[in-house]
Design a protein around this motif. Structure first.
Motif, PDB file in Angstrom:
ATOM      1  N   LEU A   1       0.820  -1.217   0.000  1.00  0.00           N
ATOM      2  CA  LEU A   1       0.000   0.000   0.000  1.00  0.00           C
ATOM      3  C   LEU A   1       0.855   1.269   0.000  1.00  0.00           C
ATOM      4  O   LEU A   1       0.341   2.359  -0.253  1.00  0.00           O
ATOM      5  CB  LEU A   1      -0.949  -0.013   1.196  1.00  0.00           C
ATOM      6  CG  LEU A   1      -1.949  -1.165   1.199  1.00  0.00           C
ATOM      7  CD1 LEU A   1      -2.789  -1.130   2.456  1.00  0.00           C
ATOM      8  CD2 LEU A   1      -2.829  -1.121  -0.036  1.00  0.00           C
ATOM      9  N   LEU A   2       2.142   1.134   0.267  1.00  0.00           N
ATOM     10  CA  LEU A   2       3.031   2.287   0.193  1.00  0.00           C
ATOM     11  C   LEU A   2       3.470   2.597  -1.233  1.00  0.00           C
ATOM     12  O   LEU A   2       3.898   3.709  -1.525  1.00  0.00           O
ATOM     13  CB  LEU A   2       4.275   2.045   1.055  1.00  0.00           C
ATOM     14  CG  LEU A   2       4.070   2.117   2.548  1.00  0.00           C
ATOM     15  CD1 LEU A   2       5.370   1.775   3.260  1.00  0.00           C
ATOM     16  CD2 LEU A   2       3.587   3.484   2.959  1.00  0.00           C
ATOM     17  N   VAL A   3       3.367   1.630  -2.120  1.00  0.00           N
ATOM     18  CA  VAL A   3       3.817   1.826  -3.501  1.00  0.00           C
ATOM     19  C   VAL A   3       3.062   2.971  -4.179  1.00  0.00           C
ATOM     20  O   VAL A   3       3.694   3.860  -4.771  1.00  0.00           O
ATOM     21  CB  VAL A   3       3.729   0.518  -4.300  1.00  0.00           C
ATOM     22  CG1 VAL A   3       4.007   0.742  -5.774  1.00  0.00           C
ATOM     23  CG2 VAL A   3       4.687  -0.515  -3.725  1.00  0.00           C
ATOM     24  N   PRO A   4       1.728   3.018  -4.131  1.00  0.00           N
ATOM     25  CA  PRO A   4       1.040   4.162  -4.768  1.00  0.00           C
ATOM     26  C   PRO A   4       1.439   5.504  -4.151  1.00  0.00           C
ATOM     27  O   PRO A   4       1.603   6.493  -4.865  1.00  0.00           O
ATOM     28  CB  PRO A   4      -0.445   3.879  -4.538  1.00  0.00           C
ATOM     29  CG  PRO A   4      -0.526   2.419  -4.316  1.00  0.00           C
ATOM     30  CD  PRO A   4       0.752   2.032  -3.646  1.00  0.00           C
ATOM     31  N   PHE A   5       1.614   5.528  -2.841  1.00  0.00           N
ATOM     32  CA  PHE A   5       2.031   6.765  -2.177  1.00  0.00           C
ATOM     33  C   PHE A   5       3.368   7.242  -2.726  1.00  0.00           C
ATOM     34  O   PHE A   5       3.540   8.417  -3.056  1.00  0.00           O
ATOM     35  CB  PHE A   5       2.118   6.542  -0.669  1.00  0.00           C
ATOM     36  CG  PHE A   5       2.654   7.725   0.078  1.00  0.00           C
ATOM     37  CD1 PHE A   5       1.850   8.815   0.318  1.00  0.00           C
ATOM     38  CD2 PHE A   5       3.962   7.757   0.514  1.00  0.00           C
ATOM     39  CE1 PHE A   5       2.333   9.918   0.995  1.00  0.00           C
ATOM     40  CE2 PHE A   5       4.466   8.845   1.185  1.00  0.00           C
ATOM     41  CZ  PHE A   5       3.649   9.931   1.428  1.00  0.00           C
TER      42      PHE A   5
ATOM     43  N   LEU B   1       3.456  10.713  -4.712  1.00  0.00           N
ATOM     44  CA  LEU B   1       4.005  11.860  -3.989  1.00  0.00           C
ATOM     45  C   LEU B   1       5.518  11.839  -3.846  1.00  0.00           C
ATOM     46  O   LEU B   1       6.170  12.864  -3.972  1.00  0.00           O
ATOM     47  CB  LEU B   1       3.373  11.936  -2.595  1.00  0.00           C
ATOM     48  CG  LEU B   1       1.861  12.140  -2.592  1.00  0.00           C
ATOM     49  CD1 LEU B   1       1.342  12.157  -1.170  1.00  0.00           C
ATOM     50  CD2 LEU B   1       1.491  13.418  -3.303  1.00  0.00           C
ATOM     51  N   GLY B   2       6.075  10.673  -3.564  1.00  0.00           N
ATOM     52  CA  GLY B   2       7.498  10.601  -3.302  1.00  0.00           C
ATOM     53  C   GLY B   2       8.358  10.891  -4.514  1.00  0.00           C
ATOM     54  O   GLY B   2       9.414  11.504  -4.417  1.00  0.00           O
ATOM     55  N   VAL B   3       7.924  10.458  -5.684  1.00  0.00           N
ATOM     56  CA  VAL B   3       8.725  10.596  -6.886  1.00  0.00           C
ATOM     57  C   VAL B   3       8.244  11.771  -7.741  1.00  0.00           C
ATOM     58  O   VAL B   3       8.894  12.145  -8.714  1.00  0.00           O
ATOM     59  CB  VAL B   3       8.690   9.275  -7.683  1.00  0.00           C
ATOM     60  CG1 VAL B   3       9.622   9.312  -8.869  1.00  0.00           C
ATOM     61  CG2 VAL B   3       9.071   8.111  -6.788  1.00  0.00           C
ATOM     62  N   LEU B   4       7.158  12.377  -7.370  1.00  0.00           N
ATOM     63  CA  LEU B   4       6.586  13.464  -8.172  1.00  0.00           C
ATOM     64  C   LEU B   4       7.570  14.601  -8.459  1.00  0.00           C
ATOM     65  O   LEU B   4       7.655  15.054  -9.599  1.00  0.00           O
ATOM     66  CB  LEU B   4       5.314  13.994  -7.516  1.00  0.00           C
ATOM     67  CG  LEU B   4       4.489  14.950  -8.348  1.00  0.00           C
ATOM     68  CD1 LEU B   4       4.031  14.279  -9.636  1.00  0.00           C
ATOM     69  CD2 LEU B   4       3.295  15.428  -7.564  1.00  0.00           C
TER      70      LEU B   4
END
Length: 68
Positions: free
Chosen positions: A10-14, A18-21
């Motif tokens: 579930l952290l992958v979509p986050f 957001l993290g790689v944006l």
């Protein structure tokens, strides 16, 4: 509290959204006729249900082992 590593899916979509944006916020290169940022967000949107399904599948397997 029991370990549930399958919920890390579930952290992958986050991370994708957001993290790689800031790293993917580019107009060039153009991929499949789309600016790179749009292509990145499209891929993240397509991968999100897969990640949720993998987390759900892991929960079902864990629940099945606990009830046996």
């Amino acid at each position: 509290m029991a370990r549930r590593p399958h919920l890390l899916w579930l952290l992958v979509p986050f991370v994708l959204y957001l993290g790689v944006l800031p790293l993917a916020n580019r107009v060039r290169p153009v991929v499949l006729g789309l600016p790179f940022l749009f292509f990145w967000l499209l891929c993240a949107t397509v991968l999100t249900p897969l990640c949720v399904w993998l987390a759900h599948r892991g929960d079902r397997k864990r629940k099945g082992r606990a009830s046996s």
